[in-house]
Design an enzyme around this catalytic site. Structure first.
Site, PDB file in Angstrom:
ATOM      1  CB  CYS A 112     -23.623   6.087 -84.675  1.00  0.00           C
ATOM      2  SG  CYS A 112     -22.655   7.142 -83.586  1.00  0.00           S
ATOM      3  CG  HIS A 238     -20.778   3.878 -86.924  1.00  0.00           C
ATOM      4  ND1 HIS A 238     -20.695   5.171 -87.408  1.00  0.00           N
ATOM      5  CD2 HIS A 238     -20.570   3.969 -85.583  1.00  0.00           C
ATOM      6  CE1 HIS A 238     -20.451   5.992 -86.417  1.00  0.00           C
ATOM      7  NE2 HIS A 238     -20.365   5.294 -85.292  1.00  0.00           N
ATOM      8  CG  ASN A 268     -18.025   8.282 -84.791  1.00  0.00           C
ATOM      9  OD1 ASN A 268     -19.022   8.497 -85.463  1.00  0.00           O
ATOM     10  ND2 ASN A 268     -18.056   7.575 -83.673  1.00  0.00           N
TER      11      ASN A 268
END
EC number: 2.3.1.180
Length: 313
Positions: A112, A238, A268
């Protein structure tokens, strides 16, 4: 030389999977997912759409947005942990499709945090006059490594791609400071299982790590850039979990409408999360010329990263 973003683009698949859809396949419910993660739906790529397909579509938009042509790109960096194949790389695949035949190409694996690792790598090449224009893409097809019978992970993830073209910008604009980090000892808490190929996450440990690291890294880059927390105009975290994002926002004292929030509709997206949120925020007029913005995230590895950017060309 000041280095910043010249153009942005993103792509998300058309297929929407809602929390109510997931109720039909695993023991979960919409309220539980929403209250704990902030996610209401996510986009899932069809079987015949691969990571490189999404990367290409986002990259093409970013190059057009920068008013450049594919042959103007000198280097392609693709951040992903879900490539089509280990090799050729996704970056090489989209180099061919874009027609960016002057570009070198390589993939980056930092989960990520990958897009921020890519932006910082691009900055070095541009600053030392090796390359003029670098295309950075964050892309994931997490649906192909998700165990759809595991209710603790399948509710969290989605597919998509975001891209940025980076190059020289006006004095005082662009990336002002950055922080990249890693803690390999924590890798066991968020990983792809060797035997099954599925994504595994120790939610409790990852949450504890993230709510500490995201605010800390945000403050670090703001101070390194010579600013204070209340100077920040916009936060792009994020998009992992609304509670983790809120920890960073509240630490900086930023108003709720000054934080990008795509987690609600996309879930996500790992390496694609920040560039999608950044691209949407700019397109929606939420980020303007001369705004001080912070990008911050964490991911498998464990890795983390943050950038302070004075927005504009």
């Amino acid at each position: 030389m000041d280095v910043g973003v010249l153009g942005l683009g993103h792509y998300v698949p058309e297929k929407v999977v809602t929390n109510h859809d997931l109720e039909k396949i695993v023991d979960t419910n919409d309220e539980w997912i929403r209250t704990r993660t902030g996610i209401e739906e996510r986009r899932i790529a069809e079987e015949d759409m691969d990571t490189s397909d999404m990367a290409f579509l986002a990259a093409e938009k970013a190059i057009n947005n920068a008013n450049l042509k594919p042959n103007d790109i000198d280097l392609i960096l693709v951040a992903t942990v879900t490539p089509d194949t280990p090799f050729p790389s996704v970056s090489c695949m989209i180099q061919e499709r874009l027609g960016a035949m002057n570009a070198a190409a390589m993939d980056i694996s930092a989960a990520c945090s990958g897009f921020m690792y890519g932006m910082v790598t691009a900055k070095q090449f541009i600053e030392n006059n090796t390359y003029k224009h670098v295309l950075v893409v964050g892309v994931e097809k997490l649906s192909k490594i998700t165990d759809w019978s595991d209710r603790s992970t399948c509710v969290l993830f989605g597919d998509g791609a975001g891209a940025a073209v980076m190059g020289q910008v006006s004095d005082g604009k662009g990336i002002l400071s950055f922080e990249l980090g890693a803690n390999g000892a924590g890798g066991k808490e968020l990983k792809q299982e060797k035997d099954t190929g599925y994504l595994y996450m120790n939610g409790r440990e990852v949450f504890k790590f993230a709510v500490r690291q995201m605010p800390e890294s945000s403050v670090n880059v703001i101070k390194a850039a010579g600013y204070k927390e209340d100077d920040v105009d916009y936060l792009v975290p994020h998009q992992a979990n609304i509670r983790i994002m809120e920890a960073a926002r509240q630490r900086l004292g930023i108003a709720e409408d000054k934080m990008a929030q795509t987690v609600k509709k996309y879930g996500n997206n790992s390496a694609a999360s920040i560039p999608i949120a950044l691209s949407e925020s700019v397109a929606d007029g939420k980020i303007n010329d001369n705004d001080l913005i912070v990008l911050v995230g964490f991911g498998g590895g464990l890795t983390w990263g943050a950038l302070a950017i004075k927005w504009g060309r």
